[in-house]
Write an enzyme that holds these catalytic residues in place. Structure first.
Site, PDB file in Angstrom:
ATOM      1  N   HIS A 156       0.985  -1.261   0.166  1.00 40.84           N
ATOM      2  CA  HIS A 156       0.077  -0.008   0.032  1.00 40.84           C
ATOM      3  C   HIS A 156       1.013   1.150   0.049  1.00 40.84           C
ATOM      4  CE1 HIS A 156      -3.755   2.214   0.467  1.00 40.84           C
ATOM      5  NE2 HIS A 156      -3.046   3.162   1.362  1.00 40.84           N
ATOM      6  N   CYS A 157       0.717   1.923  -0.952  1.00 39.34           N
ATOM      7  CA  CYS A 157       1.533   3.183  -1.182  1.00 39.34           C
ATOM      8  C   CYS A 157       0.825   4.561  -0.681  1.00 39.34           C
ATOM      9  CB  CYS A 157       2.185   3.182  -2.618  1.00 39.34           C
ATOM     10  SG  CYS A 157       3.260   4.813  -2.978  1.00 39.34           S
ATOM     11  N   VAL A 158       1.466   5.283   0.217  1.00 38.14           N
ATOM     12  CA  VAL A 158       0.864   6.318   0.726  1.00 38.14           C
ATOM     13  C   VAL A 158       0.898   7.547  -0.218  1.00 38.14           C
ATOM     14  CG1 VAL A 158       0.979   5.900   3.017  1.00 38.14           C
ATOM     15  CG2 VAL A 158       2.923   7.109   1.924  1.00 38.14           C
ATOM     16  N   ASN A 162      -3.123   4.654  -2.656  1.00 40.71           N
ATOM     17  CA  ASN A 162      -3.678   3.394  -3.389  1.00 40.71           C
ATOM     18  C   ASN A 162      -2.867   2.226  -2.885  1.00 40.71           C
ATOM     19  OD1 ASN A 162      -5.632   1.994  -4.815  1.00 40.71           O
ATOM     20  ND2 ASN A 162      -5.118   2.789  -6.866  1.00 40.71           N
TER      21      ASN A 162
END
Length: 310
Positions: A156-158, A162
Site C-alpha cells: 500500500h503506497c501512501v 492506493n
C-alpha cells in the site's frame, strides 16, 4: 500499550491525501525553478544559452507529461479486487494431500471440500480471507488500509493513496521510471546554479528565484537517489516474477512456481507489445490473451507443477 489498527489505517489513508498535495507542490516548485525562473528566460534571451535551453525544456516537458500520466493512472486505477462469487477451477489430483488450514478456508455459507478449494500452487495451501469472507485467488493478499483483498498485492503506497496490485503495478513502475529521469534531469540542469552558491560567480535573479532553485535542486537530488534504489528493487522483483510481499514468502518455499524466466516475467507485468511498454496502457490483444494482466490466473512452471503432483 496496544496498537489500534483501525486508527492506524485511517491515519495512513489521511496521510495519503496529504502526500498527493506534497507531490503536486514539488512538481509546481520544480516547474517554477526550472522553466519560469531559469531556462525560459535563457531561451528568450537568445545566444548559446537558448541553444541549451530549447532541448532541455522539450525533454523536461516530455518527461513531466509521462510522469503525471503514469502518476494519475496509478492513483485512479483499481489495483484489482476479487471478482464477486469467485471460485477456482481445481484439479482435484493436484490438491490431493494439500494441507487444509482451518483459519484460512472455513467461512459462513461455504462448503469446506475439495470442489471449492482455493489452492495456491506456490504455497500449497487453501487460502480464505476471514475479513472479506471469500476465497483468495493465487497471489492475493488482504490490505488492512484499503479494507479488502487485492489481487497480486505488492504494497500500500501512501504516495498514491492506493494499493499497488495486479492492475496498476505497471503504472507504478512507470511512475518510478519517469520520476527518476525527471528528477535526474532537474538535478543536472540546476547543478550550475547550485554550485554558484559556493563560488564567487555572480548569481542572477531575485532572492525568491535563487531560493527556489536551491531548494528544488536539493529536493530533486534526494528524490532521484531514493527513487533509483526503489526502482532497482522493483526491477529485481519483476525479473523474478514476484512482489514485495511474496519476496518474504519465498523464503519458506524451495521453488517459486511463477518464475517463468526473465523475458516472460517481464511480459507478465508490461505485456508483449513493445509499443506499450513505456506508456501506462496495454494493448487490447495483450489484455485478451494474457490472463495474468487481469490479476486472477497466472501461469506456473510446468516442471515444478509436475514434481508437486508426485
Amino acid at each position: 500499550m496496544s496498537w489500534n489498527a483501525f486508527k492506524l489505517c485511517t491515519a495512513l489513508r489521511a496521510l495519503g491525501y496529504i502526500m498527493v498535495v506534497v507531490v503536486v507542490g514539488i512538481v509546481g516548485l520544480t516547474y517554477y525553478a526550472v522553466v519560469l525562473a531559469n531556462y525560459l528566460p535563457a531561451l528568450l534571451g537568445g545566444g548559446i544559452d537558448a541553444l541549451i535551453a530549447l532541448p532541455l525544456l522539450i525533454l523536461f516537458h516530455f518527461l513531466l507529461v509521462m510522469l503525471l500520466w503514469s502518476y494519475f493512472y496509478v492513483l485512479v486505477t483499481d489495483p484489482g479486487g476479487v471478482p464477486l462469487n469467485w471460485r477456482p477451477e481445481i484439479d482435484e489430483e493436484a490438491v490431493q494431500g494439500a494441507p487444509l488450514v482451518e483459519s484460512e478456508y472455513s467461512g459462513a455459507g461455504l462448503v469446506s471440500n475439495q470442489s471449492v478449494m482455493a489452492f495456491d500452487p506456490a504455497n500449497q495451501k487453501v487460502r480464505f480471507c476471514r475479513k472479506c469472507n471469500h476465497f483468495k485467488p493465487p497471489r492475493c493478499h488482504h490490505c488492512s488500509v484499503c479494507g479488502r483483498c487485492i489481487l497480486k498485492m505488492d504494497h500500500h503506497c501512501v504516495w498514491v493513496v492506493n494499493c499497488v496490485g495486479a492492475l496498476n503495478y505497471k503504472y507504478f513502475l512507470l511512475f518510478l521510471f519517469y520520476t527518476f529521469l525527471e528528477t535526474t534531469l532537474v538535478t543536472l540542469s540546476l547543478l550550475r546554479y547550485f554550485m554558484a552558491f559556493f563560488t564567487d560567480q555572480e548569481i542572477s535573479g531575485t532572492l525568491g528565484t535563487v531560493a527556489a532553485s536551491f531548494i528544488t535542486f536539493v529536493l530533486n537530488l534526494a528524490f532521484s537517489l531514493s527513487v533509483l534504489g526503489f526502482m532497482i528493487m522493483h526491477l529485481s522483483l519483476v525479473a523474478a516474477n514476484t512482489t514485495t510481499i511474496e519476496a518474504y514468502e519465498k523464503k519458506s518455499i524451495p521453488k517459486w512456481h511463477y518464475d517463468l524466466g526473465r523475458k516472460q516475467n517481464f511480459e507478465q507485468v508490461f505485456g508483449t507489445n513493445k509499443w506499450y511498454w513505456f506508456i501506462p496502457a496495454y494493448s487490447e490483444e495483450d489484455l485478451r490473451r494474457m490472463p495474468a494482466l487481469q490479476g486472477v490466473d497466472y501461469p506456473t512452471r510446468p516442471e515444478l507443477h509436475a514434481l508437486q503432483q508426485l
